[in-house]
Scaffold this motif. Structure first.
Motif, PDB file in Angstrom:
ATOM      1  N   PHE A  90       0.802  -1.212   0.000  1.00 38.75           N
ATOM      2  CA  PHE A  90       0.000   0.000   0.000  1.00 38.75           C
ATOM      3  C   PHE A  90       0.833   1.259   0.000  1.00 38.75           C
ATOM      4  N   HIS A  91       2.127   1.145   0.253  1.00 35.95           N
ATOM      5  CA  HIS A  91       2.945   2.335   0.392  1.00 35.95           C
ATOM      6  C   HIS A  91       4.006   2.396  -0.691  1.00 35.95           C
TER       7      HIS A  91
ATOM      8  N   LEU B  39      -1.425  -1.308  10.311  1.00 33.64           N
ATOM      9  CA  LEU B  39      -2.232  -0.276   9.673  1.00 33.64           C
ATOM     10  C   LEU B  39      -3.441  -0.004  10.570  1.00 33.64           C
ATOM     11  N   VAL B  40      -3.603   1.242  10.986  1.00 27.75           N
ATOM     12  CA  VAL B  40      -4.754   1.649  11.795  1.00 27.75           C
ATOM     13  C   VAL B  40      -5.644   2.483  10.882  1.00 27.75           C
TER      14      VAL B  40
ATOM     15  N   ARG C  53      11.488   9.085  10.743  1.00 30.38           N
ATOM     16  CA  ARG C  53      10.224   8.673  10.131  1.00 30.38           C
ATOM     17  C   ARG C  53       9.448   7.934  11.193  1.00 30.38           C
ATOM     18  N   PHE C  54       8.290   8.477  11.577  1.00 32.44           N
ATOM     19  CA  PHE C  54       7.494   7.888  12.639  1.00 32.44           C
ATOM     20  C   PHE C  54       6.177   7.319  12.132  1.00 32.44           C
ATOM     21  N   ILE C  55       5.481   8.093  11.298  1.00 30.40           N
ATOM     22  CA  ILE C  55       4.130   7.725  10.874  1.00 30.40           C
ATOM     23  C   ILE C  55       4.080   7.672   9.355  1.00 30.40           C
ATOM     24  N   VAL C  56       3.540   6.570   8.845  1.00 30.38           N
ATOM     25  CA  VAL C  56       3.370   6.411   7.405  1.00 30.38           C
ATOM     26  C   VAL C  56       1.874   6.471   7.107  1.00 30.38           C
TER      27      VAL C  56
ATOM     28  N   TYR D  25      -3.144   4.883   8.840  1.00 28.83           N
ATOM     29  CA  TYR D  25      -1.802   5.268   9.240  1.00 28.83           C
ATOM     30  C   TYR D  25      -1.118   4.125   9.969  1.00 28.83           C
ATOM     31  N   CYS D  26       0.220   4.164   9.950  1.00 29.30           N
ATOM     32  CA  CYS D  26       1.013   3.136  10.617  1.00 29.30           C
ATOM     33  C   CYS D  26       2.195   3.806  11.319  1.00 29.30           C
ATOM     34  N   PHE D  27       2.402   3.488  12.602  1.00 23.04           N
ATOM     35  CA  PHE D  27       3.570   3.982  13.323  1.00 23.04           C
ATOM     36  C   PHE D  27       4.704   3.003  13.050  1.00 23.04           C
TER      37      PHE D  27
END
Length: 155
Positions: free
Chosen positions: A15-16, A92-93, A132-135, A142-144
Protein backbone atom coordinates in the motif's frame (compact mmCIF):
# COMPACT_ATOMS: atom_id res chain seq x y z
CA UNK A 1 10.27 -11.00 14.57
CA UNK A 2 7.26 -13.23 15.19
CA UNK A 3 5.88 -15.57 12.50
CA UNK A 4 3.26 -13.78 10.46
CA UNK A 5 4.70 -10.33 11.11
CA UNK A 6 6.72 -10.49 7.88
CA UNK A 7 3.50 -11.15 5.99
CA UNK A 8 1.87 -8.17 7.70
CA UNK A 9 4.70 -5.91 6.58
CA UNK A 10 4.44 -7.33 3.08
CA UNK A 11 0.78 -6.33 3.04
CA UNK A 12 1.69 -2.88 4.37
CA UNK A 13 4.41 -2.44 1.75
CA UNK A 14 1.97 -3.08 -1.06
CA UNK A 15 0.00 0.00 0.00
CA UNK A 16 2.94 2.34 0.39
CA UNK A 17 4.92 3.53 -2.62
CA UNK A 18 7.96 4.87 -0.71
CA UNK A 19 10.70 2.41 -1.63
CA UNK A 20 13.17 3.82 0.91
CA UNK A 21 10.88 2.96 3.81
CA UNK A 22 11.68 -0.32 5.51
CA UNK A 23 9.08 -0.77 8.22
CA UNK A 24 10.18 -4.36 8.95
CA UNK A 25 13.22 -3.25 10.92
CA UNK A 26 11.38 -0.65 12.94
CA UNK A 27 8.27 -2.43 14.17
CA UNK A 28 7.91 -4.29 17.42
CA UNK A 29 6.30 -7.65 18.02
CA UNK A 30 2.80 -7.79 19.53
CA UNK A 31 4.33 -9.10 22.80
CA UNK A 32 6.58 -6.04 23.00
CA UNK A 33 3.61 -3.78 22.32
CA UNK A 34 1.73 -5.26 25.26
CA UNK A 35 4.79 -4.93 27.52
CA UNK A 36 5.13 -1.24 26.68
CA UNK A 37 1.51 -0.51 27.54
CA UNK A 38 1.39 -2.33 30.87
CA UNK A 39 1.49 -0.43 34.10
CA UNK A 40 4.27 -0.80 36.67
CA UNK A 41 2.53 -3.67 38.45
CA UNK A 42 2.50 -5.65 35.21
CA UNK A 43 -1.24 -5.90 34.63
CA UNK A 44 -2.27 -5.28 31.04
CA UNK A 45 -5.14 -2.94 30.24
CA UNK A 46 -4.29 -0.51 33.01
CA UNK A 47 -2.49 2.80 32.65
CA UNK A 48 0.16 2.56 29.93
CA UNK A 49 3.83 3.05 30.75
CA UNK A 50 6.11 5.70 29.29
CA UNK A 51 7.26 5.02 25.73
CA UNK A 52 10.47 6.21 24.06
CA UNK A 53 10.89 6.76 20.32
CA UNK A 54 13.42 8.92 18.51
CA UNK A 55 14.17 11.93 20.75
CA UNK A 56 10.69 11.72 22.33
CA UNK A 57 9.13 10.29 25.48
CA UNK A 58 5.38 9.83 25.70
CA UNK A 59 3.85 9.79 29.17
CA UNK A 60 0.31 8.60 28.35
CA UNK A 61 -0.98 8.82 31.92
CA UNK A 62 -0.31 12.57 31.89
CA UNK A 63 -1.11 13.18 28.20
CA UNK A 64 2.42 14.53 27.90
CA UNK A 65 4.94 14.32 25.07
CA UNK A 66 8.51 15.32 25.91
CA UNK A 67 11.48 15.98 23.69
CA UNK A 68 14.40 15.49 26.04
CA UNK A 69 13.06 17.16 29.17
CA UNK A 70 10.98 19.80 27.35
CA UNK A 71 7.22 19.43 26.85
CA UNK A 72 6.09 19.35 23.21
CA UNK A 73 3.01 21.56 22.72
CA UNK A 74 0.37 19.21 21.33
CA UNK A 75 -3.39 19.04 21.80
CA UNK A 76 -5.21 16.17 23.46
CA UNK A 77 -6.70 14.90 20.17
CA UNK A 78 -3.27 14.66 18.52
CA UNK A 79 -1.91 12.93 21.64
CA UNK A 80 -4.79 10.46 21.56
CA UNK A 81 -3.95 9.68 17.90
CA UNK A 82 -0.31 9.13 18.88
CA UNK A 83 -1.26 6.80 21.74
CA UNK A 84 -3.58 4.81 19.45
CA UNK A 85 -0.85 4.44 16.82
CA UNK A 86 1.74 3.41 19.41
CA UNK A 87 -0.60 0.79 20.87
CA UNK A 88 -0.79 -0.80 17.42
CA UNK A 89 2.61 0.16 16.01
CA UNK A 90 3.66 -1.70 12.92
CA UNK A 91 -0.02 -2.22 12.03
CA UNK A 92 -2.23 -0.28 9.67
CA UNK A 93 -4.75 1.65 11.80
CA UNK A 94 -7.73 2.69 9.72
CA UNK A 95 -8.98 6.25 9.64
CA UNK A 96 -12.31 4.97 10.94
CA UNK A 97 -10.65 3.32 13.96
CA UNK A 98 -8.72 6.49 14.76
CA UNK A 99 -11.82 8.68 14.44
CA UNK A 100 -13.84 6.35 16.65
CA UNK A 101 -11.09 6.46 19.27
CA UNK A 102 -10.48 10.21 19.22
CA UNK A 103 -14.10 11.32 18.76
CA UNK A 104 -16.22 8.57 20.36
CA UNK A 105 -19.96 8.87 19.77
CA UNK A 106 -19.49 12.11 17.82
CA UNK A 107 -19.75 12.56 14.07
CA UNK A 108 -16.87 14.62 12.71
CA UNK A 109 -15.66 15.15 9.19
CA UNK A 110 -12.56 13.18 8.14
CA UNK A 111 -10.79 16.52 7.69
CA UNK A 112 -10.63 16.76 11.51
CA UNK A 113 -8.40 13.70 11.60
CA UNK A 114 -6.23 15.19 8.85
CA UNK A 115 -5.80 18.45 10.80
CA UNK A 116 -4.78 16.72 14.03
CA UNK A 117 -2.54 14.22 12.22
CA UNK A 118 -0.80 17.15 10.52
CA UNK A 119 -0.23 18.83 13.90
CA UNK A 120 1.16 15.58 15.32
CA UNK A 121 3.54 15.03 12.40
CA UNK A 122 4.67 18.66 12.54
CA UNK A 123 5.40 18.37 16.29
CA UNK A 124 7.37 15.16 15.70
CA UNK A 125 9.13 16.71 12.68
CA UNK A 126 8.15 13.51 10.92
CA UNK A 127 10.06 13.02 7.68
CA UNK A 128 12.80 15.51 8.62
CA UNK A 129 16.35 14.92 9.85
CA UNK A 130 16.10 11.22 9.03
CA UNK A 131 13.20 10.63 11.43
CA UNK A 132 10.22 8.67 10.13
CA UNK A 133 7.49 7.89 12.64
CA UNK A 134 4.13 7.72 10.87
CA UNK A 135 3.37 6.41 7.41
CA UNK A 136 0.14 7.32 5.62
CA UNK A 137 -1.48 4.68 3.46
CA UNK A 138 -3.67 6.89 1.23
CA UNK A 139 -7.36 6.17 1.63
CA UNK A 140 -6.70 3.48 4.26
CA UNK A 141 -5.07 4.82 7.41
CA UNK A 142 -1.80 5.27 9.24
CA UNK A 143 1.01 3.14 10.62
CA UNK A 144 3.57 3.98 13.32
CA UNK A 145 6.86 2.61 11.98
CA UNK A 146 9.62 3.94 14.27
CA UNK A 147 11.51 1.82 16.76
CA UNK A 148 9.98 2.05 20.25
CA UNK A 149 11.20 1.07 23.70
CA UNK A 150 10.16 1.27 27.32
CA UNK A 151 12.49 3.30 29.54
CA UNK A 152 14.54 1.53 32.17
CA UNK A 153 12.97 1.82 35.60
CA UNK A 154 15.11 2.79 38.58
CA UNK A 155 14.68 1.74 42.20
Amino acid sequence: MMPGSTAAFGRLAQFHPESELDARGAAQTPDTAQELFENRTGSAGAAPADVLFGPFRLVPTQYLLLEGDKPVPLGSRALEILIALLERRGELVSKQDLMARVWPNIFVEPANLTVHMSALRRALRDGRDGHRFIVNIPGRGYCFVASVEAPKRGN
